[in-house]
Design an enzyme around this catalytic site. Structure first.
Site, PDB file in Angstrom:
ATOM      1  N   SER A 152     -30.715 -44.515  83.142  1.00  0.00           N
ATOM      2  CA  SER A 152     -29.637 -43.655  82.640  1.00  0.00           C
ATOM      3  C   SER A 152     -28.974 -44.175  81.375  1.00  0.00           C
ATOM      4  O   SER A 152     -28.272 -43.422  80.693  1.00  0.00           O
ATOM      5  CB  SER A 152     -28.570 -43.458  83.719  1.00  0.00           C
ATOM      6  OG  SER A 152     -27.847 -44.650  83.945  1.00  0.00           O
ATOM      7  N   LYS A 159     -22.183 -47.375  82.764  1.00  0.00           N
ATOM      8  CA  LYS A 159     -22.136 -46.225  81.856  1.00  0.00           C
ATOM      9  C   LYS A 159     -21.322 -46.602  80.616  1.00  0.00           C
ATOM     10  O   LYS A 159     -20.663 -47.634  80.577  1.00  0.00           O
ATOM     11  CB  LYS A 159     -21.480 -45.006  82.521  1.00  0.00           C
ATOM     12  CG  LYS A 159     -22.124 -44.520  83.808  1.00  0.00           C
ATOM     13  CD  LYS A 159     -23.501 -43.903  83.610  1.00  0.00           C
ATOM     14  CE  LYS A 159     -24.094 -43.440  84.934  1.00  0.00           C
ATOM     15  NZ  LYS A 159     -25.505 -43.007  84.779  1.00  0.00           N
TER      16      LYS A 159
END
Length: 236
Positions: free
Chosen positions: A51, A118
């Site tokens: 991701s 993230k």
């Protein structure tokens, strides 16, 4: 036994025994120091998925700086952070038992699948929108040039959104947008996709393994102007 007899006994202790005892003490001190560093200073973290490609690759080992936001510091836009997703990305997950939390904090148990990495796109008070006619993400009205970190060929987002981030919360997205389940995917769930700053474990500062990928993770220059434009947000 008198004090002089004690001294004599110690003096007569075989050298091998003294060496073993000293080695055990040294090992105990090293373990204690490692536990303290793991719990309060820096913690290793293994990237579990794609991701965050191409900034991070699956299997990369990171050093997470747990003091980055201590002593009055705040999470900033552009930072890559590791955080606990319980209550946000995992809105219905229960907190682990206290012993598990303690062991994980000391680095004696794996972080598990409740911990994510993230990039911070918006902080409390920011208005984050996507996407305009130019297809770009905007923070406080400033169009971000994400070419330094966005995965090649990816759009800024295939999901349109317009959100003002609540105070004390963060809007987080992966760099590989088409392969990332992030704040966008949790807009309709409790918490609205944002993550509390209190859930941030630390800032990912270094990739340390594999050796060929050893590098520091810097805050992209694209975020420098986002706190000065519009009426929302504070770069602080």
């Amino acid at each position: 036994m008198t004090g002089s007899e004690d001294d004599s006994a110690a003096a007569g202790e075989p050298a091998g025994h003294r060496w073993t005892r000293d080695l055990l003490w040294l090992a105990a001190v090293c373990v204690a120091v490692l536990l303290v560093v793991n719990a309060f200073v820096a913690r290793p973290f293994a990237v579990p998925s794609g991701s965050m490609e191409g900034t991070l690759q699956p299997g990369d080992r990171l050093v997470v700086n747990q003091l980055a936001y201590a002593f009055g510091g705040h999470v900033q836009r552009g930072d890559v952070v590791v955080f606990d997703g319980i209550g946000s990305f995992l809105p219905y997950a229960a907190e682990p038992a206290a012993p598990r939390r303690v062991l994980s904090g000391l680095g004696l148990a794996p972080a598990g699948d409740t911990v994510f990495v993230k990039r911070v796109i918006g902080v409390g008070g920011d208005r984050v929108t996507c996407c305009g006619s130019d297809g770009r993400l905007r923070v406080n009205g400033v169009a971000l040039d994400e070419s330094d970190y966005l995965f090649p060929g990816d759009a800024a987002s295939s999901v349109p959104f317009d959100i003002v981030v609540p105070q004390g919360e963060l809007w987080l997205m992966g760099d590989h947008r088409s392969a990332s389940r992030d704040s966008r995917d949790h807009l309709g769930e409790p918490g609205g996709g944002t993550v509390s700053e209190d859930k941030v474990i630390g800032r990912a500062d270094w990739v340390v393994f594999p050796v060929g990928r050893w590098t520091s993770l810097e805050r992209p220059a694209a975020f420098a102007a986002t706190g000065r434009a519009g009426r929302h947000g504070d770069q602080g």
